[in-house]
Design a protein around this motif. Sequence first.
Motif, PDB file in Angstrom:
ATOM      1  N   SER A 198       0.788  -1.227   0.000  1.00  9.31           N
ATOM      2  CA  SER A 198       0.000   0.000   0.000  1.00  9.31           C
ATOM      3  C   SER A 198       0.821   1.278   0.000  1.00  9.31           C
ATOM      4  O   SER A 198       0.254   2.371  -0.025  1.00  9.31           O
ATOM      5  CB  SER A 198      -0.907  -0.002   1.242  1.00  9.31           C
ATOM      6  OG  SER A 198      -0.128  -0.091   2.428  1.00  9.31           O
ATOM      7  N   ASN A 225      -2.346  -2.186  -3.279  1.00  5.15           N
ATOM      8  CA  ASN A 225      -3.634  -1.866  -2.651  1.00  5.15           C
ATOM      9  C   ASN A 225      -3.586  -0.437  -2.113  1.00  5.15           C
ATOM     10  O   ASN A 225      -3.758  -0.181  -0.923  1.00  5.15           O
ATOM     11  CB  ASN A 225      -3.989  -2.873  -1.555  1.00  5.15           C
ATOM     12  CG  ASN A 225      -2.990  -2.916  -0.408  1.00  5.15           C
ATOM     13  OD1 ASN A 225      -1.806  -2.654  -0.598  1.00  5.15           O
ATOM     14  ND2 ASN A 225      -3.453  -3.257   0.786  1.00  5.15           N
ATOM     15  N   PRO A 227      -4.273   3.024  -0.766  1.00  9.14           N
ATOM     16  CA  PRO A 227      -5.450   3.483  -0.017  1.00  9.14           C
ATOM     17  C   PRO A 227      -6.151   4.644  -0.723  1.00  9.14           C
ATOM     18  O   PRO A 227      -5.524   5.405  -1.475  1.00  9.14           O
ATOM     19  CB  PRO A 227      -4.856   3.943   1.323  1.00  9.14           C
ATOM     20  CG  PRO A 227      -3.504   3.334   1.392  1.00  9.14           C
ATOM     21  CD  PRO A 227      -3.025   3.209  -0.015  1.00  9.14           C
ATOM     22  N   THR A 266      -9.849  -0.271  -2.526  1.00  8.12           N
ATOM     23  CA  THR A 266      -8.601   0.465  -2.697  1.00  8.12           C
ATOM     24  C   THR A 266      -8.574   1.151  -4.067  1.00  8.12           C
ATOM     25  O   THR A 266      -9.286   0.760  -4.989  1.00  8.12           O
ATOM     26  CB  THR A 266      -7.394  -0.485  -2.575  1.00  8.12           C
ATOM     27  OG1 THR A 266      -7.556  -1.567  -3.486  1.00  8.12           O
ATOM     28  CG2 THR A 266      -7.303  -1.040  -1.160  1.00  8.12           C
TER      29      THR A 266
END
Length: 869
Positions: A198, A225, A227, A266
């Motif tokens: 992330s 992924n 945010p 996401t």
Amino acid sequence: MSNFFSTRLSWRGSVGRFWMLLGFIVLAAAGRAAAYDVTVAADGTGNFTTVQAAINAAPTARTTVYTIFIKNGRYREKINIPATKPFLQLVGESVANTILTYDDGASTLVGGVALGTQNSASFSVSATDFSALNITFENAFGDGSQAVAVLVNADRAVFKNCRFLGNQDTLYVKGSGTPQHYFRDCYIDGNVDFIFGSSVDIFDNCVIYAKSRATNGASYITAANTPPGQAFGFIFHNAKIPSNTGATLYYLGRPWQNSTGSVPLTQNKVVFIKPVMGSNQIQPAGWTIWDAGTDTNIITYGEFRPRYFAGRNVNTSQRVSWSRQLAVADTAQYQASSVFSAWNYCGVAANICTTVAPDIAVSNFRATKGATQTTLDWNISWAMTGIKYDLLRSSDNVTFNQINTVTAANDSTYNFQMTDALPTAGNVYYYKLVASKAGKTTHTTATAIVSSVATIVTNATALGPFAQYQTGTSAVQTYSLSATNLTANLTVTPPAGYEISPNSGTTWYGSTTPLVLTPTANTVAATTISVRLNAATAGTYAGNITHTSTAATPVNVAVTGTKVNTPAPISDPLKWWSLKVSDQDSAAIRSAATSASVPLFKRLVLSNGTTVTAYPARSTRYGQAFAATADGLWSATAGGPGNAVDRKFYEQFTITAGANRAVRIDSVLLWSAFYNTTGKLAVVYSKSNFTTDSTDVTGGRGPAGVLLTTANGAFGSPIALANQNTGTNQTYRFALNNALGTTLAAGQTLTIRVYFGCASSSSGRYALLKDVVLKGQASVVTATQSAKNGMSLNVYPNPAAATATVALTGFQHAATLTVLNALGQVVHRQAVATPATPAALDLAKLAPGVYLLRVSNADATLTQRLVRE
């Protein structure tokens, strides 16, 4: 004279130059010593022999760099840099030979609990301002599970001239807030989602080597992924993505947690700027969704001027419509100076942002034994023209001779292969590869082995206890046996009292007549060996089934068992919850000695049926599907138990003995697995509803055979449940009190709790449970009745030696005659079809002692005491 003085002056000049050179050496050594705070050396020539010891000794709360120099060596350690130690810098002596490695996978069990993806990491960074130079990080678990080589879970990490070796999930990058990481001149390999996470990460001039998989098809390089609200994800500048040696085509990325059940979705971001690709490496579509629940409108997947190694531009006309081909103006925002505007990533060490000539570093050197020859293949981490590869072979791992050589003709060939004849049966070959080039440090790989040494393999080192009763043999247990490279027959010998069979019981072999298997082409194919205890006299029988063949290391399978001169106890299904349609137990299976009941969830709920439509609350295939939340979450942040079983999260089952009845429960059977992840399960029982007692199950059997003591289903050693997406059906049998069971008095209740845990932090991960069965003996009578409503039970003679007669009075319907021993165990049962006619009772199979006779039907239940002489 002039010659003399000339010679003397020349000598004095040499002395001067010698002392000057020595001074430079001393100064250089002093400078080198000052450059590093401590040194790690496996051979003991440094301050520490392990990397973790040096980290443990490093100061906390630093605000300037603290450097640990690591000499060449293979350091097998699971290494963690805690959050209290910022500004640590690890510097390897050379990237090819300074190797930090471990071999945990997400499925690896520790104390019976699967580690999960994050905890599988070989090297974990939890401190800010970390940096590493000239180091190879490896997860050597192999294929078949997530297995992280490096986890970066902190802000501001820099890696320069490092290698990251693994398969699935090699490099995991994340952290609190908006963590930033910089990778320069690195090599990263793997085969599924091997760069994922992330954080904001820039990869400058890195080689991304997507490996061949065992099966053809598609796989994925990245799984960001990112945010919601984060401006950047993964940014690759000038990446090299070579072709692999097989037929695995890769997508540049897929959107992790932008999928069915993920909340919030996401907003995945990955861009490749001026990448160079192998001609048959990337799928024409470029990118792919995760599943039908992916929202492509919030994804930023982009490329700028991708080209092939041959120089021509990549044809991007078939890229998915929701990806982008970037314009020149778009690329400015992705420059490291813009993305990392508040962080001086170049300043953590000299030459971080300077391009330097790469080192020679061979990756993935392996020897694969085929049917007729050995294939040796490898790839180079940084391709260069003129690297010479010499293949060396030895038969004793001491003296190596060169058997082949090849030289790289260009700087775009990454994959190389050679072949060799197989060693003859009984022999072994050892291989090394020496990669060299003028002006470069030579890299000699670790040894690869191809063995034709006689080898015997079994899938078990011990079997469960055998129990042989008064008549017949014990129940049969099995294990698998195979052997390769044999030069003689394979002899299998059981210990005294035991028998083995290679053909499902058609032929049995004993300790004096062992089984002899003749190899075909030096091989014994996988053979199922059946084992039983068939002793002639009562006693305990223990020993090893031995497996021997000339020049092979003997292999043993331990067995233990008991022969007794009493009838075998009867264990029948008492209750069954299928859980496929409802919670109610089956009335058809339920013993008349127990009452109906339904299970109870504690902090667990059934699937909502919409997060993953294939796994509704109930189904014929999977039974119940449930989690800590209806959308399939288990993490502690979602209110679930997380990775460990927790006393607060369970499903509860009960069984209650009826009036004037007693019930013995000896085992719990169930089918359980997880969807799209792995988990764990434990079973505990209590007679007081867990107010004054709590007892663990005592092991049993699972899909792979006897449960290990480290994962036997007890609360402290739960079993690991498989991912049902890929696993086989998961049926387990757990014993209560080592299968002796626990007895309930009339009206008493036994409570069984089945605990579940799961490491996944993603939604849509459901535990599955069906076919819960309680087995044992029902209607164990503890009191006697001599007559009821003119009905009576008489037994004569009493005591009796071989045969007794049972006479019934007043019975109008057929009845069942049951014989119970002094422990309340059923040892004999027979029907009495015409109660008016006395029934003969054969006592020959009963050991001398006191027994209880019970006759029952819909009219009454009567009992009588019987003494067997």
